[in-house]
Design a protein around this motif. Structure first.
Motif: not given
Lengths: 374, 196
Positions: A145-146, A149, A153, A156, A159-160, A163, A175, A177-179, A181-182, A185
């Motif tokens: 499940r981990r 999930r 994420v 997504r 893709r951001q 773009e 801007e 670099a803000s993506w 960390e996700t 993680e």
């Protein structure tokens, strides 16, 4: 684990029927389009609660009917027996266990364990790296499940970020670099899970490959996971240092990412290398070698499933033997033995299948009288 | 059906969360009400459009140049809570635990939708911090992919200004039992644990 009875109602083109199943399984013989694979799909529904064809539940309802229902009685090695049923109309699907509808299908997961071997598996071996990543994703999404999930994420955020890169230069560094960390993680979850499962598949894959290929391919079948981010797949290192190597990889790739307009490192660039004697099967494998590898991969998966659940999964062999030469087919059958209950589809009766397998003729959706035992 | 009835049903059905069935129920309900009830409703809708503007300071919805939270002299100027939408303020206010000021971004970063920092009220937020005596900025964007990226972006942009930047916690909900939580939430809660 063995099915003792399978009931079908309005499933695809199959006539509604309740079939008693022998412990060894059954061979379904019939021409194309008669419904052999639909029967395997029905059993697969009992294991995964969805179609292996990737179609919507409503597509499995027979023409003119409002719903379908598949039911299976299963007995596991300990002698415990269960009744699993999946029913769907055009709006909802219900899974029930021993007559009780379960709140979440996940609660009934594992009641029937089945592994499907199909001609389409060839794409995993012969196709591009994306096919092998999709294979790992499918395997891990259904078992963790981990992972299930983390994957959407990650996708997504990717893709951001892509773009932003596509529209470079108007965009500034912070801007972008803000993506990151996700990506890091969730990417860490993805890569570690892939590394662990690849490691556990690899030895089995080599074993099965050698058995099925026999003396024909004396060189070994090998499977190896190659993560795109260096050092990201070492389960021994701590999370902090792995995250640090991700950050470094993303920083180093930034000029290239900007030039090319997309993110060039990360699990979406991972490779699952499948080789024979040190050569990549995708590029250099013959049809026979690729087919052998596809079968070995699925059987390795079946062993993995068995070691995790302590139940022997049912094997669904969709038109597997007709594609193999006689030697390989014979060795495969010998290797399979009678540990697993097997459901086999084939256009022609299989003379080699002597060991207790009942042969059924499938004709225009009717699963019919047995042929004389071969 | 009468044209007037049909028109109202169509207009109501355009609202979020309202389908044709509900729209027609509402329409026939209004038909049975006295004229004043209908007049109060239509007047209230017009007032929302005519009187509500965005606060010049925090971009919250407001009936004047300053919203109720920016006008309130008892609120703490040193604390700013950054949210994505005005409706998020209602949620935080109901918790009755925050007595600082707000800042509404009107969205989150999403390159796929063409939303960058310049489409949000980021510049205005920077201006508030440079000109005022703000000590802490609490980032209360949603804990989803885009909200996290927006929070990280703000953290990097605000850090050089010497202000304390914090993020709302993720983890175990109140009244919850660990037994029923998924492993991801429990993992978050463990990673984000604090000293007692």
């Amino acid at each position: 684990m063995r099915l003792t009875e399978v009931g079908l109602d309005h499933f695809r083109n199959l006539a509604s029927v309740t079939l008693e199943v022998s412990p060894a399984g059954a061979v379904l013989v019939g021409s194309n389009g008669q419904g052999k694979s639909n029967f395997l799909e029905a059993i697969h529904y009992l294991a995964r609660f969805r179609s292996f064809r990737g179609t919507r539940h409503a597509d499995s309802i027979a023409f003119g009917a409002q719903h379908f229902r598949v039911e299976g009685h299963v007995v596991c090695g300990t002698g415990q027996s269960r009744r699993v049923a999946v029913a769907a109309d055009r709006r909802t699907r219900r899974v029930s266990l021993d007559g009780q509808t379960v709140a979440r299908p996940a609660d009934a997961a594992g009641s029937v364990l089945a592994v499907l071997l199909a001609p389409t598996d060839l794409a995993i071996i012969g196709g591009g790296p994306d096919q092998r990543r999709r294979y790992l994703d499918g395997l891990l999404t259904s078992t963790s499940r981990r992972y299930a999930r983390a994957l959407p994420v990650y996708e997504r955020a990717l893709r951001q970020r892509n773009e932003l890169l596509r529209n470079w230069p108007p965009v500034a560094g912070p801007e972008l670099a803000s993506w990151d960390e996700t990506l890091i993680e969730t990417g860490m979850v993805i890569v570690l899970a892939r590394a662990v499962i690849a490691e556990r598949l690899a030895r089995r894959f080599t074993d099965v490959g050698a058995q099925v290929a026999g003396a024909v391919d004396r060189l070994g079948y090998e499977l190896e996971y190659r993560p795109s981010v260096p050092g990201s797949a070492d389960p021994a290192s701590n999370a902090e240092s792995v995250a640090a190597s991700w950050r470094q990889a993303l920083t180093e790739s930034q000029p290239r990412d900007q030039r090319q307009g997309w993110t060039t490192v990360g699990p979406h660039r991972d490779e699952l290398l499948i080789q024979l004697g040190g050569h990549r099967l995708a590029q250099f494998g013959s049809q026979g070698e690729q087919r052998t590898a596809a079968i070995a991969l699925r059987l390795a998966e079946a062993e993995l499933l068995e070691s995790e659940s302590e139940h022997v999964p049912v094997l669904l062999l969709d038109d597997v033997f007709s594609e193999l030469d006689e030697d390989r087919a014979g060795r495969l059958l010998k290797w399979l033995g009678d540990r697993h209950q097997k459901f086999v589809t084939t256009p022609r009766p299989l003379p080699q299948l002597g060991n207790g397998l009942v042969q059924w003729r499938v004709d225009d959706g009717r699963i019919g009288p047995r042929l004389a035992a071969a | 059906m009468a044209d007037a009835v049909e028109t109202l049903i169509e207009e109501l059905a355009k609202l979020p969360g309202i389908g044709r069935k509900t729209a027609s129920r509402l329409t026939f309900y209004m038909l049975k009400q006295p004229r004043e009830a209908a007049s109060r409703l239509s007047e209230a809708i017009l007032q929302v459009k005519d009187r509500i503007v965005f606060c010049e300071t925090c971009a919250n919805i407001s009936e004047g140049p300053q919203c109720v939270y920016c006008r309130d002299p008892r609120r703490d100027d040193a604390l700013i809570c950054v949210v994505e939408e005005p409706s998020d303020i209602q949620v935080i206010e109901r918790s009755a635990t925050f007595r600082g000021r707000y800042h509404v971004l009107h969205g989150h970063l999403s390159p796929l939708d063409g939303v960058g920092p310049e489409s949000l009220t980021v510049d205005r937020l920077l201006g508030r911090i440079q000109n005022g005596d703000v000590e802490e900025v609490i980032l209360a964007t949603n804990p989803d992919v885009d909200g996290e990226a927006t929070a990280l972006y703000l953290q990097r942009t605000l850090n050089p200004l010497g202000v304390r930047v914090t993020r709302i916690a993720r983890g175990v909900p109140m009244g919850g039992s660990l037994e029923f939580l998924d492993e991801l939430t429990v993992g978050e809660a463990l990673t984000g644990r604090r000293e007692l």
